[in-house]
Design an enzyme around this catalytic site. Structure first.
Site, PDB file in Angstrom:
ATOM      1  CG  HIS A 179     -12.975   3.536   3.162  1.00 40.26           C
ATOM      2  ND1 HIS A 179     -13.721   4.581   3.645  1.00 40.26           N
ATOM      3  CD2 HIS A 179     -11.698   3.804   3.470  1.00 40.26           C
ATOM      4  CE1 HIS A 179     -12.928   5.451   4.237  1.00 40.26           C
ATOM      5  NE2 HIS A 179     -11.674   5.008   4.142  1.00 40.26           N
ATOM      6  CG  HIS A 197     -14.098   2.001   6.660  1.00 42.25           C
ATOM      7  ND1 HIS A 197     -13.297   0.894   6.417  1.00 42.25           N
ATOM      8  CD2 HIS A 197     -13.247   3.018   6.911  1.00 42.25           C
ATOM      9  CE1 HIS A 197     -12.029   1.243   6.522  1.00 42.25           C
ATOM     10  NE2 HIS A 197     -11.970   2.526   6.817  1.00 42.25           N
ATOM     11  NE  ARG A 221      -6.124   1.689  -0.135  1.00 45.49           N
ATOM     12  CZ  ARG A 221      -6.161   2.753   0.636  1.00 45.49           C
ATOM     13  NH1 ARG A 221      -5.119   3.129   1.322  1.00 45.49           N
ATOM     14  NH2 ARG A 221      -7.257   3.457   0.733  1.00 45.49           N
ATOM     15  NE  ARG A 268     -10.097  12.564   4.406  1.00 48.69           N
ATOM     16  CZ  ARG A 268     -10.006  11.262   4.137  1.00 48.69           C
ATOM     17  NH1 ARG A 268     -10.797  10.712   3.263  1.00 48.69           N
ATOM     18  NH2 ARG A 268      -9.103  10.528   4.767  1.00 48.69           N
ATOM     19  N   GLY A 275     -13.125   5.618  10.505  1.00 42.92           N
ATOM     20  CA  GLY A 275     -11.743   5.780  10.960  1.00 42.92           C
ATOM     21  C   GLY A 275     -11.334   7.225  10.786  1.00 42.92           C
ATOM     22  CG  ASN A 276      -7.363   9.241  11.016  1.00 42.77           C
ATOM     23  OD1 ASN A 276      -7.792  10.089  11.788  1.00 42.77           O
ATOM     24  ND2 ASN A 276      -6.213   8.629  11.173  1.00 42.77           N
ATOM     25  CB  ILE A 312     -14.282   5.578  15.017  1.00 43.61           C
ATOM     26  CG1 ILE A 312     -13.205   6.677  14.941  1.00 43.61           C
ATOM     27  CG2 ILE A 312     -15.433   6.020  15.905  1.00 43.61           C
ATOM     28  CD1 ILE A 312     -13.650   7.944  14.210  1.00 43.61           C
ATOM     29  N   GLY A 313     -15.063   2.564  14.498  1.00 42.08           N
ATOM     30  CA  GLY A 313     -16.098   1.527  14.480  1.00 42.08           C
ATOM     31  C   GLY A 313     -15.728   0.319  15.320  1.00 42.08           C
ATOM     32  CD  GLU A 314     -11.714  -2.781  13.300  1.00 46.62           C
ATOM     33  OE1 GLU A 314     -10.700  -3.084  13.950  1.00 46.62           O
ATOM     34  OE2 GLU A 314     -11.738  -2.748  12.055  1.00 46.62           O
ATOM     35  CG  ASN A 315     -10.518   0.295  18.596  1.00 48.17           C
ATOM     36  OD1 ASN A 315     -10.230  -0.751  19.181  1.00 48.17           O
ATOM     37  ND2 ASN A 315      -9.988   0.630  17.435  1.00 48.17           N
ATOM     38  CG  ASN A 363      -1.839   1.130   1.315  1.00 52.29           C
ATOM     39  OD1 ASN A 363      -1.788   2.036   0.492  1.00 52.29           O
ATOM     40  ND2 ASN A 363      -2.710   1.114   2.311  1.00 52.29           N
ATOM     41  CD  GLU A 423      -9.035  -1.189   4.021  1.00 57.34           C
ATOM     42  OE1 GLU A 423      -8.602  -0.906   5.162  1.00 57.34           O
ATOM     43  OE2 GLU A 423      -9.300  -0.336   3.172  1.00 57.34           O
TER      44      GLU A 423
HETATM   45  P1  AMP Z   1      -8.234   4.238  11.327  1.00 46.87           P
HETATM   46  O1  AMP Z   1      -8.155   5.333  10.308  1.00 46.87           O
HETATM   47  O2  AMP Z   1      -9.136   3.126  10.912  1.00 46.87           O
HETATM   48  O3  AMP Z   1      -6.880   3.768  11.800  1.00 46.87           O
HETATM   49  O4  AMP Z   1      -8.942   4.886  12.634  1.00 46.87           O
HETATM   50  C1  AMP Z   1      -8.372   5.928  13.345  1.00 46.87           C
HETATM   51  C2  AMP Z   1      -9.423   6.549  14.268  1.00 46.87           C
HETATM   52  O5  AMP Z   1      -9.856   5.543  15.201  1.00 46.87           O
HETATM   53  C3  AMP Z   1      -8.900   7.724  15.089  1.00 46.87           C
HETATM   54  O6  AMP Z   1      -9.819   8.794  15.067  1.00 46.87           O
HETATM   55  C4  AMP Z   1      -8.821   7.130  16.471  1.00 46.87           C
HETATM   56  O7  AMP Z   1      -9.007   8.100  17.466  1.00 46.87           O
HETATM   57  C5  AMP Z   1      -9.979   6.160  16.466  1.00 46.87           C
HETATM   58  N1  AMP Z   1      -9.866   5.243  17.603  1.00 46.87           N
HETATM   59  C6  AMP Z   1      -8.860   4.369  17.865  1.00 46.87           C
HETATM   60  N2  AMP Z   1      -9.064   3.782  19.081  1.00 46.87           N
HETATM   61  C7  AMP Z   1     -10.217   4.324  19.593  1.00 46.87           C
HETATM   62  C8  AMP Z   1     -10.962   4.142  20.790  1.00 46.87           C
HETATM   63  N3  AMP Z   1     -10.536   3.314  21.738  1.00 46.87           N
HETATM   64  N4  AMP Z   1     -12.096   4.860  20.954  1.00 46.87           N
HETATM   65  C9  AMP Z   1     -12.534   5.717  20.004  1.00 46.87           C
HETATM   66  N5  AMP Z   1     -11.865   5.934  18.858  1.00 46.87           N
HETATM   67  C10 AMP Z   1     -10.737   5.243  18.638  1.00 46.87           C
END
Ligand code: AMP
Length: 396
Positions: A180, A208, A91, A241, A210-211, A331-334, A7, A383
């Site tokens: 994505h 999905h 990718r 964004r 995340g950032n 964010i979705g996973e954590n 990637n 991915e």
């Molecule tokens: P990614 O782009 O998939 O790596 O996701 C990054 C985002 O996930 C960032 O905004 C992180 O703050 C968020 N994130 C990671 N761990 C947690 C958590 N424990 N609770 C809430 N957001 C999280």
């Protein structure tokens, strides 16, 4: 059979080596600051501690040469020789309308990727550098291109057209593409697999988050609609964004700032959670600040929560019902709290949330109540595995 997954960003390179017998990751790593001062590699052979080395990398070819040497290194390597490598999967961010599935790289494919690079000027050229570097360092080894956009190519025109004069679609390819795609494809298929259902029978909304964040409506295993558009700035608000805004805001900003580049920088790099709060683009910082009472952080969070709710409900309407909601990515996973807030007060849609089951991070799990009409699930995305699987498939 082992596959190298690459990637490539404009100054970075992420890699994994996956043994497809058992689909196990053998090694992974990240090269940063390629072409800049202070370039470095962090390499992990699974089972050993990560090694970080500062190495001057002038370009992607040098970085890939170094990575490949690491992979056959006696101590940190995972390959006896490059003969063990069946090929490399890359990718590629944008496949335009040209690429509806993953393909074996040929000169014609490279030309095709170059042609759609106007749609992803920051990403596609960097992705291509990775392909060229592998061709140079390992001549004859098959390369496969896996596109972020291809899963969304099943969208009907009613989902992908913008209501601007049609000629801009015909002549300039201005339309919704969505991104994505490998993630939405993986988690929707995996959700069906976990539930023991045929994807053809399911209406799934995949979130999905995340950032960068996007939501997709997956009906019968195919993408029907998605929140990102011509670029990755549309849809939900993200780390930096802006997401959906009135087009007039862009016109106003153009008049204020006087250049398209300044506006683009603002909506891509200075907006979203960061722009609204002035604190951070990282969700953890925003949640912490909101908890301590920061009003702007509370509002930014609520905008994102409202956004995800709106997409879930509108995609349910578009699909004529809803069977599954999937959360994935950082964010979705954590985000335990975040998921709870998104799913709160959604019983009207058939979502009965289970707050206890939801207390989980990064694991496949059903987080709705057993009697919920809609199953809400957490499915960690993968991915790299999709890229490796597609690579193997195309090589065969
Ligand atoms: P990614 O782009 O998939 O790596 O996701 C990054 C985002 O996930 C960032 O905004 C992180 O703050 C968020 N994130 C990671 N761990 C947690 C958590 N424990 N609770 C809430 N957001 C999280």
């Amino acid at each position: 059979m082992k596959i190298l997954v690459l990637n490539c960003g404009s100054s970075s390179l992420k890699y994994q080596v996956i043994d497809m017998d058992g689909e196990k990751v053998l090694a992974k790593g990240l090269v940063e600051r390629i072409g800049m001062d202070g370039s470095k590699i962090k390499h992990t052979k699974i089972g050993l501690d990560a090694v970080t080395r500062e190495v001057p990398f002038a370009n992607h070819t040098e970085a890939i040469r170094y990575v490949l040497n690491m992979l056959i290194d006696k101590e940190f390597g995972v390959l006896a020789s490059f003969d063990e490598l069946a090929g490399a999967g890359h990718r590629i961010v944008h496949g335009g309308e040209k690429f509806t599935k993953s393909v074996l790289v040929t000169e014609e494919v490279i030309k095709g990727i170059e042609e759609v690079s106007t749609l992803a000027p920051l990403h596609n050229p960097a992705n291509l550098q990775g392909i060229r570097a592998v061709m140079e360092v390992l001549p004859g080894k098959p390369n496969v291109a896996v596109f972020d956009t291809s899963f969304h190519q099943t969208m009907p025109s009613a989902s992908y057209l913008y209501a601007i004069p049609y000629e801009y679609y015909e002549k300039n390819s201005v339309r919704r593409y969505g991104f994505h795609g490998t993630s939405h494809r993986y988690v929707s298929a995996r959700a069906a697999e976990i539930l023991g259902k045929d994807p053809k029978d399911l209406r799934i909304v995949t979130c999905h988050l995340g950032n960068g964040s996007s939501v997709a409506a997956v009906k019968g295993g195919k993408c029907l609609d998605t929140s990102m558009g011509l670029s990755t700035a549309e849809g939900l608000i993200m780390g930096t964004r802006c997401g959906n805004i009135d087009p007039s805001v862009m016109v106003f900003l153009m008049e204020q700032l006087g250049s398209a580049k300044a506006v683009s920088d603002m909506v891509q790099k200075k907006s979203g959670l960061l722009g609204l709060t002035g604190i951070s683009s990282d969700m953890r910082d925003i949640e912490e600040a909101a908890e301590k009472g920061d009003e702007k952080s509370k509002v930014a969070l609520q905008i994102l929560i409202n956004g995800v709710k709106k997409y879930i409900a509108s995609y349910a309407a578009e699909m004529g019902g809803l069977d599954v909601v999937v959360f994935t990515a950082g964010i979705g996973e954590n985000g335990i709290d975040f998921r709870e807030k998104v799913c709160a007060d959604m019983e009207f849609l058939g979502i009965k949330f289970d707050e206890e089951a939801n207390k989980v991070r990064g694991k496949e799990k059903i987080i709705s109540a057993p009697d919920s009409k809609v199953t809400v699930m957490l499915v960690p995305t993968n991915e790299e595995l999709v890229i490796a699987r597609d690579t193997l498939e195309c090589i065969k």
